[in-house]
Design an enzyme around this catalytic site. Structure first.
Site, PDB file in Angstrom:
ATOM      1  N   TYR A 110       0.852  -1.187   0.000  1.00 20.56           N
ATOM      2  CA  TYR A 110       0.000   0.000   0.000  1.00 20.56           C
ATOM      3  C   TYR A 110       0.884   1.231   0.000  1.00 20.56           C
ATOM      4  CZ  TYR A 110      -3.496   3.407   1.639  1.00 20.56           C
ATOM      5  OH  TYR A 110      -4.326   4.492   1.777  1.00 20.56           O
ATOM      6  N   ASP A 139       9.384   2.930  -0.409  1.00 21.44           N
ATOM      7  CA  ASP A 139       8.339   3.572   0.389  1.00 21.44           C
ATOM      8  C   ASP A 139       8.554   3.225   1.856  1.00 21.44           C
ATOM      9  OD1 ASP A 139       6.129   4.438   1.706  1.00 21.44           O
ATOM     10  OD2 ASP A 139       4.667   3.516   0.344  1.00 21.44           O
ATOM     11  N   LYS A 165       4.283   9.223   8.566  1.00 22.72           N
ATOM     12  CA  LYS A 165       4.123   8.651   9.918  1.00 22.72           C
ATOM     13  C   LYS A 165       5.151   9.206  10.925  1.00 22.72           C
ATOM     14  CE  LYS A 165       1.203   5.159   8.126  1.00 22.72           C
ATOM     15  NZ  LYS A 165       1.176   4.204   7.050  1.00 22.72           N
TER      16      LYS A 165
HETATM   17  C1  LIG Z   1       0.457   4.654   5.622  1.00 23.25           C
HETATM   18  C2  LIG Z   1       1.214   4.394   4.387  1.00 23.25           C
HETATM   19  C3  LIG Z   1       1.103   5.233   3.266  1.00 23.25           C
HETATM   20  C4  LIG Z   1       0.099   6.349   3.187  1.00 23.25           C
HETATM   21  O1  LIG Z   1       0.371   7.356   4.125  1.00 23.25           O
HETATM   22  P1  LIG Z   1      -0.826   8.361   4.512  1.00 23.25           P
HETATM   23  O2  LIG Z   1      -0.174   9.346   5.423  1.00 23.25           O
HETATM   24  O3  LIG Z   1      -1.865   7.509   5.171  1.00 23.25           O
HETATM   25  O4  LIG Z   1      -1.311   8.984   3.267  1.00 23.25           O
HETATM   26  C5  LIG Z   1       1.936   5.013   2.189  1.00 23.25           C
HETATM   27  N1  LIG Z   1       2.818   4.001   2.194  1.00 23.25           N
HETATM   28  C6  LIG Z   1       2.939   3.162   3.242  1.00 23.25           C
HETATM   29  C7  LIG Z   1       3.965   2.067   3.193  1.00 23.25           C
HETATM   30  C8  LIG Z   1       2.135   3.315   4.359  1.00 23.25           C
HETATM   31  O5  LIG Z   1       2.244   2.462   5.382  1.00 23.25           O
END
Ligand SMILES: *Cc1c(COP(=O)(O)O)cnc(C)c1O
Length: 431
Positions: A144, A239, A267
């Site tokens: 994701y 990511d 995060k």
């Molecule tokens: C949470 C997450 C996202 C999206 O971040 P948001 O701040 O919720 O838009 C993208 N990549 C990874 C790996 C994530 O865990």
């Protein structure tokens, strides 16, 4: 457990907010029941609107490496707020925050701040397309990367949880530009590059998958992504929105010695405030506007409160000195305790963990990809989840999510989770 206020608030929420929530997993769709409405948190504990206290293993889904309302973070935000909440102009705090990231993450020379992980990956992809002059991207099923159109294809997290592999509203022409390969599938990735390598702008990946539950990468897989992208003139986008500053001081880049072209964060980098960021070499990042031709901007980007919270988090991590060692110890203790509890209750369970990211998969065999992840015992998870909640443990409300330990947890708190989990495994066995 009293939940009268939660029920009343959830009724009101559903009349004012779609589904009553601002992010799908919060609605408890996978587990049923009414979600607690959280009112405040301190350290490893959260309190709801009905006066219940819970030991928290969600940690706001990753950002709260130091736990809730860490005094240094609260103080930094308050101080920044008193000086003005937003300027839309250059500030010292954003310079310090960018320098901190550059200092921590090998290979990163420039950082651009945005407001969420979604914005970070979306912008990194545009940059990769701008640099390479190619349109096609590759992602891995069950990974994701936020909710931008091109990335909501075979996505994990809420998309996996609700059993919807992608989303309505994503144009077919956009989805067509996203190639999907199974996580860890070196042969599939090689074949794809043989077939259309010259069209691929970038491969984006979660260096440790967290959004189909925790799936550690193999060294072979990480190496293949690097070599194939390099050989074909595509970029490797790591990511680190979840793993960044969590699986090591410098994130997965440090832990697995990755040589990424672009890196995305979110995060933890915002210390609990809305922040994302992406970075890379000076040469690549200077292709962004205003120096380069790839447009990207944001009214609230580099917001002083958010920068202050992130900086205070980094500072506290460095002052503590033992954050990652502690999280490793606590993670191992939690893993061993969950495995013991499940085994004693006769519940098939495979616990997968990297540092403080941990998922108990309700099946006997390991989970290597999104197909494996779907084949867990949903009923057993549901019973276990509610068993934990009744006993005052707030665990992620989906079988495909990572739980998170924080530096505010300690051995005694982990043992309380383990004890509650042992009872909850008996509930699951009976269900
Ligand atoms: C949470 C997450 C996202 C999206 O971040 P948001 O701040 O919720 O838009 C993208 N990549 C990874 C790996 C994530 O865990």
């Amino acid at each position: 457990m009293n939940d009268a206020n939660a029920r009343a608030l959830f009724d009101r929420a559903r009349r004012a907010i779609p589904g009553g929530v601002n992010s799908p997993v919060r609605a408890f769709g996978s587990v049923g029941g009414t979600p607690p409405f959280l009112a405040r948190g301190a350290g490893a504990t959260v309190h709801d609107e009905d006066g219940n206290a819970y030991l928290d293993l969600v940690g706001s889904w990753g950002p709260l490496l130091l736990g809730h309302a860490h005094p240094a973070v609260v103080e930094a935000v308050a101080r920044a707020a008193a000086d003005g909440t937003s300027f839309g102009a250059p500030t010292r705090l954003e310079v310090e925050a960018a320098e901190t990231v550059v200092d921590r993450v090998p290979g990163v020379e420039r950082v651009r701040f945005v407001n969420s992980g979604t914005e970070a990956t979306m912008s990194a992809l545009r940059l990769a397309r701008g640099i390479t002059g190619r349109d096609r991207i590759v992602k891995f099923a069950g990974n994701y990367h936020g909710h931008a159109d091109g990335l909501l294809v075979a996505a994990g997290s809420g998309a996996l949880t609700t059993g919807v592999p992608s989303s309505e509203g994503v144009p077919a022409q956009v989805a067509d530009l996203t190639e999907v390969v199974r996580y860890g599938d070196v042969d599939g990735l090689s074949a794809l590059f043989r077939a259309r390598g010259s069209e691929i702008a970038a491969v984006i990946l979660e260096p440790v998958a967290g959004n189909m539950g925790v799936v550690p990468p193999s060294a072979e897989f990480l190496r293949a992504v690097r070599e194939l992208t390099r050989d074909h003139g595509a970029l490797m986008i790591v990511d680190e929105v979840m793993t960044g500053f969590r699986v090591a001081r410098g994130g997965a880049i440090e832990r697995y010695a990755l040589d990424a072209d672009l890196v995305c964060w979110g995060k933890i980098i915002g210390g609990g405030l809305p922040v994302g960021a992406f970075g890379g070499s000076a040469e690549r990042m200077e292709r962004l506007s205003p120096t380069g031709g790839v447009y990207q901007g944001g009214t609230l980007s580099g917001n002083p409160l958010a920068m202050a919270a992130g900086l205070a988090t980094f500072r506290a991590i460095d002052e503590a000195g033992d954050v990652y060692e502690r999280l490793e110890v606590l993670g191992a203790r939690l893993q061993a305790g969950l495995e013991r509890g499940a085994s004693e209750a006769g519940v098939p369970l495979t616990v997968q963990r990297v540092g403080s990211m941990i998922t108990p998969f309700f099946r006997a065999a390991p989970v290597l990809d999104d197909v494996d992840a779907q084949e867990v015992d949903h009923g057993a998870f549901r019973a276990w989840f509610h068993g934990l909640l009744r006993r005052g443990v707030y665990w992620p409300a989906s079988p495909f999510e990572s739980a998170f330990l924080s530096y505010a947890h300690d051995e005694a708190l982990v043992d309380r989770v383990v004890d509650a989990a042992a009872d909850a495994f008996r509930d699951a066995a009976a269900a």
